[in-house]
Scaffold this active site. Structure first.
Site, PDB file in Angstrom:
ATOM      1  N   SER A   1      26.010 -11.147 -32.978  1.00 39.88           N
ATOM      2  CA  SER A   1      27.250 -10.687 -33.615  1.00 39.88           C
ATOM      3  C   SER A   1      27.191  -9.200 -33.931  1.00 39.88           C
ATOM      4  O   SER A   1      26.102  -8.622 -34.117  1.00 39.88           O
ATOM      5  CB  SER A   1      27.443 -11.487 -34.906  1.00 39.88           C
ATOM      6  OG  SER A   1      28.442 -10.905 -35.706  1.00 39.88           O
ATOM      7  N   ASN A   2      28.372  -8.622 -34.065  1.00 40.32           N
ATOM      8  CA  ASN A   2      28.475  -7.228 -34.546  1.00 40.32           C
ATOM      9  C   ASN A   2      27.848  -7.103 -35.936  1.00 40.32           C
ATOM     10  O   ASN A   2      27.470  -6.005 -36.346  1.00 40.32           O
ATOM     11  CB  ASN A   2      29.942  -6.782 -34.541  1.00 40.32           C
ATOM     12  CG  ASN A   2      30.811  -7.497 -35.572  1.00 40.32           C
ATOM     13  OD1 ASN A   2      31.011  -7.000 -36.675  1.00 40.32           O
ATOM     14  ND2 ASN A   2      31.327  -8.665 -35.229  1.00 40.32           N
TER      15      ASN A   2
ATOM     16  N   ARG B   1      40.071  -2.973 -38.305  1.00 37.20           N
ATOM     17  CA  ARG B   1      38.658  -3.059 -37.921  1.00 37.20           C
ATOM     18  C   ARG B   1      38.512  -3.721 -36.559  1.00 37.20           C
ATOM     19  O   ARG B   1      37.716  -3.301 -35.716  1.00 37.20           O
ATOM     20  CB  ARG B   1      37.865  -3.849 -38.979  1.00 37.20           C
ATOM     21  CG  ARG B   1      36.362  -3.785 -38.775  1.00 37.20           C
ATOM     22  CD  ARG B   1      35.622  -4.483 -39.885  1.00 37.20           C
ATOM     23  NE  ARG B   1      35.635  -5.921 -39.732  1.00 37.20           N
ATOM     24  CZ  ARG B   1      34.783  -6.620 -38.975  1.00 37.20           C
ATOM     25  NH1 ARG B   1      33.835  -5.997 -38.304  1.00 37.20           N
ATOM     26  NH2 ARG B   1      34.867  -7.923 -38.897  1.00 37.20           N
TER      27      ARG B   1
ATOM     28  N   LYS C   1      21.269 -13.355 -37.058  1.00 35.48           N
ATOM     29  CA  LYS C   1      21.565 -12.955 -35.685  1.00 35.48           C
ATOM     30  C   LYS C   1      20.469 -12.033 -35.144  1.00 35.48           C
ATOM     31  O   LYS C   1      20.080 -12.127 -33.985  1.00 35.48           O
ATOM     32  CB  LYS C   1      22.941 -12.269 -35.612  1.00 35.48           C
ATOM     33  CG  LYS C   1      24.098 -13.209 -35.916  1.00 35.48           C
ATOM     34  CD  LYS C   1      24.112 -14.391 -34.955  1.00 35.48           C
ATOM     35  CE  LYS C   1      25.255 -15.335 -35.157  1.00 35.48           C
ATOM     36  NZ  LYS C   1      25.247 -16.472 -34.226  1.00 35.48           N
TER      37      LYS C   1
ATOM     38  N   GLY D   1      26.443 -22.269 -31.342  1.00 33.62           N
ATOM     39  CA  GLY D   1      26.355 -23.127 -32.526  1.00 33.62           C
ATOM     40  C   GLY D   1      25.790 -22.411 -33.741  1.00 33.62           C
ATOM     41  O   GLY D   1      25.153 -21.367 -33.632  1.00 33.62           O
ATOM     42  N   GLY D   2      26.027 -23.002 -34.899  1.00 37.37           N
ATOM     43  CA  GLY D   2      25.492 -22.451 -36.146  1.00 37.37           C
ATOM     44  C   GLY D   2      26.603 -22.119 -37.108  1.00 37.37           C
ATOM     45  O   GLY D   2      27.762 -22.476 -36.889  1.00 37.37           O
TER      46      GLY D   2
ATOM     47  N   TYR E   1      23.895 -13.702 -42.811  1.00 31.80           N
ATOM     48  CA  TYR E   1      24.370 -14.120 -41.493  1.00 31.80           C
ATOM     49  C   TYR E   1      23.911 -13.110 -40.422  1.00 31.80           C
ATOM     50  O   TYR E   1      23.377 -13.502 -39.376  1.00 31.80           O
ATOM     51  CB  TYR E   1      25.902 -14.217 -41.548  1.00 31.80           C
ATOM     52  CG  TYR E   1      26.582 -14.330 -40.224  1.00 31.80           C
ATOM     53  CD1 TYR E   1      26.469 -15.474 -39.449  1.00 31.80           C
ATOM     54  CD2 TYR E   1      27.352 -13.276 -39.726  1.00 31.80           C
ATOM     55  CE1 TYR E   1      27.107 -15.574 -38.221  1.00 31.80           C
ATOM     56  CE2 TYR E   1      27.999 -13.369 -38.510  1.00 31.80           C
ATOM     57  CZ  TYR E   1      27.866 -14.515 -37.757  1.00 31.80           C
ATOM     58  OH  TYR E   1      28.492 -14.623 -36.537  1.00 31.80           O
TER      59      TYR E   1
HETATM   60  C1  15L Z   1      31.559 -12.860 -36.637  1.00 32.57           C
HETATM   61  O1  15L Z   1      30.393 -12.769 -36.295  1.00 32.57           O
HETATM   62  C2  15L Z   1      32.135 -14.154 -37.080  1.00 32.57           C
HETATM   63  O2  15L Z   1      31.523 -15.248 -36.429  1.00 32.57           O
HETATM   64  C3  15L Z   1      33.622 -14.241 -36.935  1.00 32.57           C
HETATM   65  O3  15L Z   1      34.075 -15.318 -37.720  1.00 32.57           O
HETATM   66  C4  15L Z   1      34.331 -12.954 -37.329  1.00 32.57           C
HETATM   67  O4  15L Z   1      34.312 -12.822 -38.699  1.00 32.57           O
HETATM   68  C5  15L Z   1      33.702 -11.778 -36.617  1.00 32.57           C
HETATM   69  O5  15L Z   1      32.310 -11.751 -36.753  1.00 32.57           O
HETATM   70  C6  15L Z   1      34.248 -10.421 -37.070  1.00 32.57           C
HETATM   71  O6  15L Z   1      33.474  -9.524 -37.374  1.00 32.57           O
HETATM   72  O7  15L Z   1      35.456 -10.265 -37.044  1.00 32.57           O
END
Ligand code: 15L
Length: 289
Positions: free
Chosen positions: A108-109, A171, A137, A69-70, A133
């Site tokens: 997330s990355n 990417r 994380k 979530g978020g 964002y």
């Molecule tokens: C993320 O963290 C996002 O939630 C997703 O929407 C994509 O943008 C993804 O990264 C990404 O890097 O492709």
């Protein structure tokens, strides 16, 4: 069958996970948006992560939480603060108070998006978020570490690349995570005994990966997919990016993005304004003579 809570279950990643985990776990789905069309073995309990009260209700009587979530892209600070900082805190705290030991956090990355595309990074590198964002994380990962060390929770932070049926651009050839590899990794994160705190990269076995994912492999992850299958097709359709910084760093356009949309997706056409509904004239009460 273990009952697993998935927060943010109405999103894209939630949709893939529901399909892949069906029959393996009983799923409690939660989201601020309603979810219609529940499959067998699913239940829906609505809630807003920004409300601790809601999260206390939602996390009751589950064996583990998968927190998706978020707000999932770059956005205004107030939005990130509410959905991702306060929201993630509430999910951890509610799980702790309800005695849920295992929590899988979808990081997330973009927590490490300011590493150069020439770098290969493992899970011990210092975070280099590429956006507010991304900072949220990193906050979630730090919170996971605290809840593991201080309260004995078992936390797996999964730095997800991009979950999709196939990689969509150059990417993503380096960051792609197939739905079945996602399910394998989440399964390990839920079931593997003896975990305390782990960070793994949520990516498939991509030849062009920027990540040394040996920590996930140590836990038993054996990805079945590789983005290379689509590389030729993807590269044929790739047009050169406008900003050299977005091309240089792993986070792509997140390193320059400011507003609250997924900056790596094609611009959305602005919706045509709807015809204004005519408001009926108010009847004015006649004055009595
Ligand atoms: C993320 O963290 C996002 O939630 C997703 O929407 C994509 O943008 C993804 O990264 C990404 O890097 O492709």
């Amino acid at each position: 069958m273990k009952k697993i809570l998935i927060t943010g279950a109405a999103g894209d990643v939630g949709g893939h996970l529901r399909r892949e985990l069906a029959g393996r776990y009983a799923l409690r789905l939660s989201d601020i948006r309603p979810i219609k069309g529940l499959a067998a073995g699913e239940e829906f309990v609505g809630g807003d992560c920004a409300s601790l009260r809601d999260m206390l209700r939602v996390t009751r009587d589950v064996a583990a939480v998968v927190h998706l979530g978020g707000f999932s892209v770059e956005g205004p600070w107030e939005v990130i603060l509410r959905a991702n900082i306060v929201g993630t805190y509430n999910v951890f705290e509610a799980a702790r108070r309800n005695g849920v030991r295992r929590l899988v956090f979808a990081t997330s990355n973009h927590a490490v998006g300011f590493y150069d595309r020439d770098d290969t990074i493992d899970t011990r590198v210092y975070p280099k978020p590429d956006s507010r964002y991304g900072v949220s994380k990193v906050f979630g990962e730090a919170l996971g570490s605290l809840y593991a060390d201080k309260y004995g929770m078992e936390v797996v932070c999964m730095r997800i690349g991009n979950v999709a049926p196939r990689p969509v651009d150059k990417r993503r050839l380096s960051t792609w995570l197939s739905p079945r590899d996602l399910a394998q990794l989440v399964g390990i994160a839920i079931d593997r005994e003896g975990l305390r705190f782990e960070i793994v990269y949520g990516v498939s076995g991509n030849k062009r990966s920027w990540y040394d994912n040996s920590n996930a492999e140590r836990l038993g992850y054996r990805p079945q997919d590789d983005s290379e299958t689509w590389a030729e097709e993807v590269l044929k359709n790739e047009s050169p990016g406008a900003d050299p910084r977005a091309e240089r760093f792993q986070g792509g356009t997140f390193v320059v993005a400011e507003d609250g949309r997924d900056p790596t997706r094609a611009p959305v056409k602005p919706a045509r304004p709807k015809a204004r509904a005519r408001t009926p004239k108010r009847k004015t009460a006649r004055k009595r003579k």
